[in-house]
Design a protein around this motif. Structure first.
Motif, PDB file in Angstrom:
ATOM      1  N   GLY A  21       0.791  -1.350   0.072  1.00  0.00           N
ATOM      2  CA  GLY A  21       0.027  -0.041  -0.092  1.00  0.00           C
ATOM      3  C   GLY A  21       0.841   1.301   0.077  1.00  0.00           C
ATOM      4  N   SER A  22       1.883   1.057   0.309  1.00  0.00           N
ATOM      5  CA  SER A  22       2.990   2.532   0.255  1.00  0.00           C
ATOM      6  C   SER A  22       3.476   2.521  -1.198  1.00  0.00           C
ATOM      7  CB  SER A  22       4.178   2.162   1.237  1.00  0.00           C
ATOM      8  OG  SER A  22       3.682   2.437   2.727  1.00  0.00           O
ATOM      9  N   ARG A  23       3.606   3.820  -1.380  1.00  0.00           N
ATOM     10  CA  ARG A  23       4.030   4.190  -2.776  1.00  0.00           C
ATOM     11  C   ARG A  23       5.153   5.150  -2.574  1.00  0.00           C
ATOM     12  NH1 ARG A  23       0.979   7.794  -6.119  1.00  0.00           N
ATOM     13  NH2 ARG A  23      -0.289   8.526  -4.133  1.00  0.00           N
ATOM     14  N   PHE A  24       6.409   4.847  -3.148  1.00  0.00           N
ATOM     15  CA  PHE A  24       7.538   5.182  -3.233  1.00  0.00           C
ATOM     16  C   PHE A  24       7.873   5.964  -4.592  1.00  0.00           C
ATOM     17  CE2 PHE A  24       7.506   2.269  -0.135  1.00  0.00           C
ATOM     18  CZ  PHE A  24       8.180   2.858   0.977  1.00  0.00           C
ATOM     19  N   LEU A  25       7.572   7.304  -4.780  1.00  0.00           N
ATOM     20  CA  LEU A  25       7.812   8.117  -5.999  1.00  0.00           C
ATOM     21  C   LEU A  25       9.152   8.726  -5.835  1.00  0.00           C
ATOM     22  CD1 LEU A  25       4.675   7.903  -5.510  1.00  0.00           C
ATOM     23  CD2 LEU A  25       4.552  10.189  -6.609  1.00  0.00           C
ATOM     24  N   ALA A  26      10.219   8.457  -6.854  1.00  0.00           N
ATOM     25  CA  ALA A  26      11.681   8.569  -6.953  1.00  0.00           C
ATOM     26  C   ALA A  26      11.762   9.771  -8.048  1.00  0.00           C
ATOM     27  CB  ALA A  26      12.436   7.577  -7.327  1.00  0.00           C
ATOM     28  N   PHE A  27      12.327  10.765  -7.846  1.00  0.00           N
ATOM     29  CA  PHE A  27      12.952  11.739  -8.867  1.00  0.00           C
ATOM     30  C   PHE A  27      14.290  11.926  -8.744  1.00  0.00           C
ATOM     31  CE2 PHE A  27       8.732  12.495  -6.809  1.00  0.00           C
ATOM     32  CZ  PHE A  27       7.746  12.607  -7.910  1.00  0.00           C
ATOM     33  N   ALA A  28      14.874  11.692  -9.857  1.00  0.00           N
ATOM     34  CA  ALA A  28      16.499  12.206 -10.075  1.00  0.00           C
ATOM     35  C   ALA A  28      16.631  13.424 -10.870  1.00  0.00           C
ATOM     36  CB  ALA A  28      17.088  10.841 -10.986  1.00  0.00           C
ATOM     37  N   TYR A  29      17.528  14.173 -10.324  1.00  0.00           N
ATOM     38  CA  TYR A  29      17.845  15.470 -11.075  1.00  0.00           C
ATOM     39  C   TYR A  29      19.429  15.406 -11.396  1.00  0.00           C
ATOM     40  CZ  TYR A  29      13.269  16.852  -9.273  1.00  0.00           C
ATOM     41  OH  TYR A  29      11.882  16.698  -9.117  1.00  0.00           O
ATOM     42  N   PRO A  30      19.939  16.114 -12.242  1.00  0.00           N
ATOM     43  CA  PRO A  30      21.398  16.645 -12.521  1.00  0.00           C
ATOM     44  C   PRO A  30      21.187  18.013 -11.494  1.00  0.00           C
ATOM     45  CG  PRO A  30      20.046  17.263 -14.366  1.00  0.00           C
ATOM     46  CD  PRO A  30      19.112  16.301 -13.619  1.00  0.00           C
ATOM     47  N   ILE A  31      22.422  17.948 -10.928  1.00  0.00           N
ATOM     48  CA  ILE A  31      22.848  19.034 -10.119  1.00  0.00           C
ATOM     49  C   ILE A  31      23.940  19.766 -10.313  1.00  0.00           C
ATOM     50  CG2 ILE A  31      20.785  18.792  -8.475  1.00  0.00           C
ATOM     51  CD1 ILE A  31      23.114  17.817  -6.666  1.00  0.00           C
ATOM     52  N   TYR A  32      24.485  21.127  -9.992  1.00  0.00           N
ATOM     53  CA  TYR A  32      25.759  21.399  -9.972  1.00  0.00           C
ATOM     54  C   TYR A  32      26.484  22.013  -8.967  1.00  0.00           C
ATOM     55  CZ  TYR A  32      24.079  20.834 -14.859  1.00  0.00           C
ATOM     56  OH  TYR A  32      23.550  20.267 -15.882  1.00  0.00           O
ATOM     57  N   SER A  33      25.826  22.272  -8.112  1.00  0.00           N
ATOM     58  CA  SER A  33      26.456  22.500  -6.410  1.00  0.00           C
ATOM     59  C   SER A  33      25.223  22.404  -5.351  1.00  0.00           C
ATOM     60  CB  SER A  33      26.230  24.193  -6.551  1.00  0.00           C
ATOM     61  OG  SER A  33      25.054  24.891  -6.605  1.00  0.00           O
ATOM     62  N   GLU A  34      25.789  22.330  -4.341  1.00  0.00           N
ATOM     63  CA  GLU A  34      24.629  22.101  -3.219  1.00  0.00           C
ATOM     64  C   GLU A  34      23.572  22.898  -3.112  1.00  0.00           C
ATOM     65  OE1 GLU A  34      25.497  21.377   1.638  1.00  0.00           O
ATOM     66  OE2 GLU A  34      27.157  21.338   0.457  1.00  0.00           O
ATOM     67  N   THR A  35      23.774  24.109  -3.392  1.00  0.00           N
ATOM     68  CA  THR A  35      22.519  25.220  -3.484  1.00  0.00           C
ATOM     69  C   THR A  35      21.573  24.661  -4.403  1.00  0.00           C
ATOM     70  OG1 THR A  35      23.851  26.622  -5.042  1.00  0.00           O
ATOM     71  CG2 THR A  35      24.351  27.162  -2.928  1.00  0.00           C
ATOM     72  N   ASP A  36      21.827  23.632  -5.389  1.00  0.00           N
ATOM     73  CA  ASP A  36      20.504  23.458  -6.224  1.00  0.00           C
ATOM     74  C   ASP A  36      19.636  22.335  -5.224  1.00  0.00           C
ATOM     75  OD1 ASP A  36      21.755  24.534  -8.233  1.00  0.00           O
ATOM     76  OD2 ASP A  36      22.761  22.816  -9.109  1.00  0.00           O
ATOM     77  N   VAL A  37      20.128  21.974  -4.415  1.00  0.00           N
ATOM     78  CA  VAL A  37      19.234  20.889  -3.622  1.00  0.00           C
ATOM     79  C   VAL A  37      18.054  21.218  -2.778  1.00  0.00           C
ATOM     80  CG1 VAL A  37      19.243  19.248  -1.660  1.00  0.00           C
ATOM     81  CG2 VAL A  37      21.638  19.324  -3.168  1.00  0.00           C
ATOM     82  N   LYS A  38      18.178  22.182  -1.819  1.00  0.00           N
ATOM     83  CA  LYS A  38      17.105  22.747  -1.285  1.00  0.00           C
ATOM     84  C   LYS A  38      15.908  23.253  -2.087  1.00  0.00           C
ATOM     85  CE  LYS A  38      15.880  25.458   2.846  1.00  0.00           C
ATOM     86  NZ  LYS A  38      14.606  26.090   2.413  1.00  0.00           N
ATOM     87  N   PRO A  39      15.942  23.977  -3.134  1.00  0.00           N
ATOM     88  CA  PRO A  39      14.791  24.362  -3.873  1.00  0.00           C
ATOM     89  C   PRO A  39      14.217  23.135  -4.475  1.00  0.00           C
ATOM     90  CG  PRO A  39      16.530  25.831  -4.270  1.00  0.00           C
ATOM     91  CD  PRO A  39      17.275  24.687  -3.571  1.00  0.00           C
ATOM     92  N   ILE A  40      14.852  22.080  -4.661  1.00  0.00           N
ATOM     93  CA  ILE A  40      14.358  20.951  -5.534  1.00  0.00           C
ATOM     94  C   ILE A  40      13.327  20.120  -4.316  1.00  0.00           C
ATOM     95  CG2 ILE A  40      14.697  18.777  -6.713  1.00  0.00           C
ATOM     96  CD1 ILE A  40      17.121  20.125  -7.915  1.00  0.00           C
TER      97      ILE A  40
END
Length: 206
Positions: A21-40
């Motif tokens: 019953g649990s669903r695990f939705l995965a999203f992969a993104y290319p990033i270029y710096s640590e500052t890209d992480v939080k907004p995503i």
């Protein structure tokens, strides 16, 4: 010779894993710096506000890069080591870097236990990365060079010989060029340009 190539993903990709019953939705993104992480991550939290957990892992850089290899895993309230680490493990096993993977969990009402969570987050991340286009890229450096107009021909000869990418150029009595070149060739480019009379290499940075 310096190894300046690395594997990453060309564009965002998604994956899915379901269990009890649990669903695990995965999203992969290319990033270029640590500052890209939080907004995503914040954007996914806002979009999937009803989800119980938003777990993620990221990896940046290569051994030869200025900051070396950097990574982080976040369990977002799941038992320690049951979510972020399995996600990170998929990046490591595929030797990928400059990538962020976020797995959003919608709880199905039945607890999976730590082994079940580890398998779920691992398989969800694996599915997203399996759906991504893997590409090889090079770690580059920027070289900024100042020179008098009279040195133009000699500077341009080096540029023609070594073929850096020209990011910006300003030609006047005093000239400046901002160049980007593969890490393995950056030192040689700076040395050749610095050996020309009147030329000053302002910076050599990532």
């Amino acid at each position: 010779m310096i190894s300046d190539t690395y594997l990453t993903i060309a564009a965002p990709a998604e994956g899915l894993y379901k269990d009890k019953g649990s669903r695990f939705l995965a999203f992969a993104y290319p990033i270029y710096s640590e500052t890209d992480v939080k907004p995503i991550v914040d954007a996914l939290r806002a979009e999937h506000y009803a989800a119980r957990h938003h777990c993620y892992a990221w990896r940046l850089g290569i051994e030869a890069s200025e900051g070396g290899v950097r990574f982080r895993a976040n369990d977002d309230g799941e038992p320690a080591g049951s979510a972020g680490r399995p996600i990170l493990g998929q990046l490591l096993s595929r030797e990928l870097t400059n990538v962020l993977v976020v797995v959003v969990r919608y709880f199905g009402g039945i607890k999976l236990g730590v082994p079940g969570l580890i398998a779920a987050y691992k398989d969800a991340a694996a599915d997203a990365l399996a759906n991504a286009e893997i590409v090889e890229r090079t770690e580059n450096r920027e070289v900024v060079v100042d020179f008098p107009y009279l040195a133009m021909n000699r500077v341009m000869k080096v540029v023609k010989d070594m073929e850096p990418r020209v990011l910006r150029q300003d030609f006047d009595i005093s000239c400046r060029m901002r160049l980007s070149i593969r890490l393995r060739d950056a030192e040689a480019l700076a040395e050749r340009l610095g050996g020309i009379d009147g030329v000053r290499v302002v910076s050599l940075s990532s």
